[in-house]
Motif scaffolding. Sequence first.
Motif, PDB file in Angstrom:
ATOM      1  N   ASN A  23       0.814  -1.221   0.000  1.00  0.00           N
ATOM      2  CA  ASN A  23       0.000   0.000   0.000  1.00  0.00           C
ATOM      3  C   ASN A  23       0.846   1.269   0.000  1.00  0.00           C
ATOM      4  O   ASN A  23       0.319   2.362   0.139  1.00  0.00           O
ATOM      5  CB  ASN A  23      -0.990  -0.002   1.170  1.00  0.00           C
ATOM      6  CG  ASN A  23      -0.314   0.085   2.516  1.00  0.00           C
ATOM      7  OD1 ASN A  23       0.903   0.152   2.613  1.00  0.00           O
ATOM      8  ND2 ASN A  23      -1.114   0.086   3.571  1.00  0.00           N
ATOM      9  N   GLY A  24       2.183   1.120  -0.133  1.00  0.00           N
ATOM     10  CA  GLY A  24       3.049   2.286  -0.276  1.00  0.00           C
ATOM     11  C   GLY A  24       3.674   2.806   1.007  1.00  0.00           C
ATOM     12  O   GLY A  24       4.439   3.756   0.974  1.00  0.00           O
ATOM     13  N   ASP A  25       3.345   2.211   2.158  1.00  0.00           N
ATOM     14  CA  ASP A  25       3.986   2.632   3.409  1.00  0.00           C
ATOM     15  C   ASP A  25       5.469   2.278   3.370  1.00  0.00           C
ATOM     16  O   ASP A  25       5.851   1.214   2.885  1.00  0.00           O
ATOM     17  CB  ASP A  25       3.359   1.937   4.627  1.00  0.00           C
ATOM     18  CG  ASP A  25       2.005   2.498   4.997  1.00  0.00           C
ATOM     19  OD1 ASP A  25       1.693   3.635   4.576  1.00  0.00           O
ATOM     20  OD2 ASP A  25       1.245   1.806   5.704  1.00  0.00           O
ATOM     21  N   SER A  26       6.292   3.169   3.912  1.00  0.00           N
ATOM     22  CA  SER A  26       7.718   2.891   4.009  1.00  0.00           C
ATOM     23  C   SER A  26       7.968   1.898   5.134  1.00  0.00           C
ATOM     24  O   SER A  26       7.348   1.973   6.193  1.00  0.00           O
ATOM     25  CB  SER A  26       8.495   4.173   4.304  1.00  0.00           C
ATOM     26  OG  SER A  26       8.362   5.078   3.250  1.00  0.00           O
ATOM     27  N   ARG A  27       8.895   0.978   4.887  1.00  0.00           N
ATOM     28  CA  ARG A  27       9.297  -0.009   5.881  1.00  0.00           C
ATOM     29  C   ARG A  27      10.802  -0.186   5.750  1.00  0.00           C
ATOM     30  O   ARG A  27      11.321  -0.351   4.665  1.00  0.00           O
ATOM     31  CB  ARG A  27       8.608  -1.344   5.629  1.00  0.00           C
ATOM     32  CG  ARG A  27       8.994  -2.448   6.603  1.00  0.00           C
ATOM     33  CD  ARG A  27       8.333  -3.777   6.203  1.00  0.00           C
ATOM     34  NE  ARG A  27       8.586  -4.817   7.161  1.00  0.00           N
ATOM     35  CZ  ARG A  27       9.680  -5.582   7.185  1.00  0.00           C
ATOM     36  NH1 ARG A  27      10.617  -5.403   6.289  1.00  0.00           N
ATOM     37  NH2 ARG A  27       9.821  -6.509   8.107  1.00  0.00           N
ATOM     38  N   VAL A  28      11.501  -0.132   6.888  1.00  0.00           N
ATOM     39  CA  VAL A  28      12.943  -0.337   6.907  1.00  0.00           C
ATOM     40  C   VAL A  28      13.245  -1.451   7.895  1.00  0.00           C
ATOM     41  O   VAL A  28      12.642  -1.522   8.970  1.00  0.00           O
ATOM     42  CB  VAL A  28      13.685   0.957   7.318  1.00  0.00           C
ATOM     43  CG1 VAL A  28      15.110   0.698   7.731  1.00  0.00           C
ATOM     44  CG2 VAL A  28      13.656   1.967   6.190  1.00  0.00           C
ATOM     45  N   ALA A  29      14.174  -2.326   7.519  1.00  0.00           N
ATOM     46  CA  ALA A  29      14.585  -3.413   8.403  1.00  0.00           C
ATOM     47  C   ALA A  29      16.111  -3.446   8.470  1.00  0.00           C
ATOM     48  O   ALA A  29      16.793  -3.195   7.474  1.00  0.00           O
ATOM     49  CB  ALA A  29      14.048  -4.739   7.889  1.00  0.00           C
ATOM     50  N   PHE A  30      16.626  -3.758   9.658  1.00  0.00           N
ATOM     51  CA  PHE A  30      18.060  -3.958   9.859  1.00  0.00           C
ATOM     52  C   PHE A  30      18.249  -4.791  11.122  1.00  0.00           C
ATOM     53  O   PHE A  30      17.310  -5.014  11.870  1.00  0.00           O
ATOM     54  CB  PHE A  30      18.813  -2.622   9.947  1.00  0.00           C
ATOM     55  CG  PHE A  30      18.352  -1.701  11.042  1.00  0.00           C
ATOM     56  CD1 PHE A  30      18.959  -1.712  12.295  1.00  0.00           C
ATOM     57  CD2 PHE A  30      17.312  -0.797  10.833  1.00  0.00           C
ATOM     58  CE1 PHE A  30      18.544  -0.853  13.295  1.00  0.00           C
ATOM     59  CE2 PHE A  30      16.896   0.062  11.825  1.00  0.00           C
ATOM     60  CZ  PHE A  30      17.506   0.035  13.071  1.00  0.00           C
TER      61      PHE A  30
END
Length: 164
Positions: A23-30
Motif C-alpha cells: 500500500n506504499g507505506d515505508s518499511r525499513v529493516a536492519f
Amino acid sequence: MNGTQITVVGNIVDDVVVKPTQNGDSRVAFRVGSTERYQDRETKQWVDGKKLFIGVVCWREQADNVAASLQKGDPVIVVGKLASHQYVRGEENRINFEITAQSVGPDLSRGSATFTKRRRMSGSSMPADADGLPAMYEDESYVAEGDPIGGELVGAGHASAQAG
C-alpha cells in the motif's frame, strides 16, 4: 497497546534495507548486534561476553528518517516493542525475535551527530520559506534569541553520526 518494551544498545550489523509495503507505506529493516563487555577479575582485561543479534523494523516517516540517517556499522540505541515469530524450516521449529521500533538514534556515547528536525506546516496560514519553515525563522537574530544554545533551525529531517 500492551507489549514487552525493550532497549538495545549496539551496532547496525547489516545494510539498512528499505522495503515498501504493497500500500506504499515505508518499511525499513536492519539487525543490531550488542555484545556484553566485562573486566576479567584475574587478568584485569576487558573481554567480550554474550552476544545478541536482533532484527529491527521501522515504519512510515521513521523508516524514511532511519534510511536517510543510519548505515551498517553505526552505533545505535533502539527502543521498541519486542515480538517473537515462530516458523518451521525443514522439519525444525524455529523462533525469531524482532523489535518494532518506537525510537532509533545514534549512540552519542560513541560519536557525535547532527540532527535536523523535520517540520510540518499543514493547515497553517503562516508564511513559509522554501523548506516549509515559518518565514520568521529566516531572521538570524530571531534564531539566536529563540535558541538558547545558538544552533540553527533547518528544514528536512535527518541525523548523521560519526563514531569516535
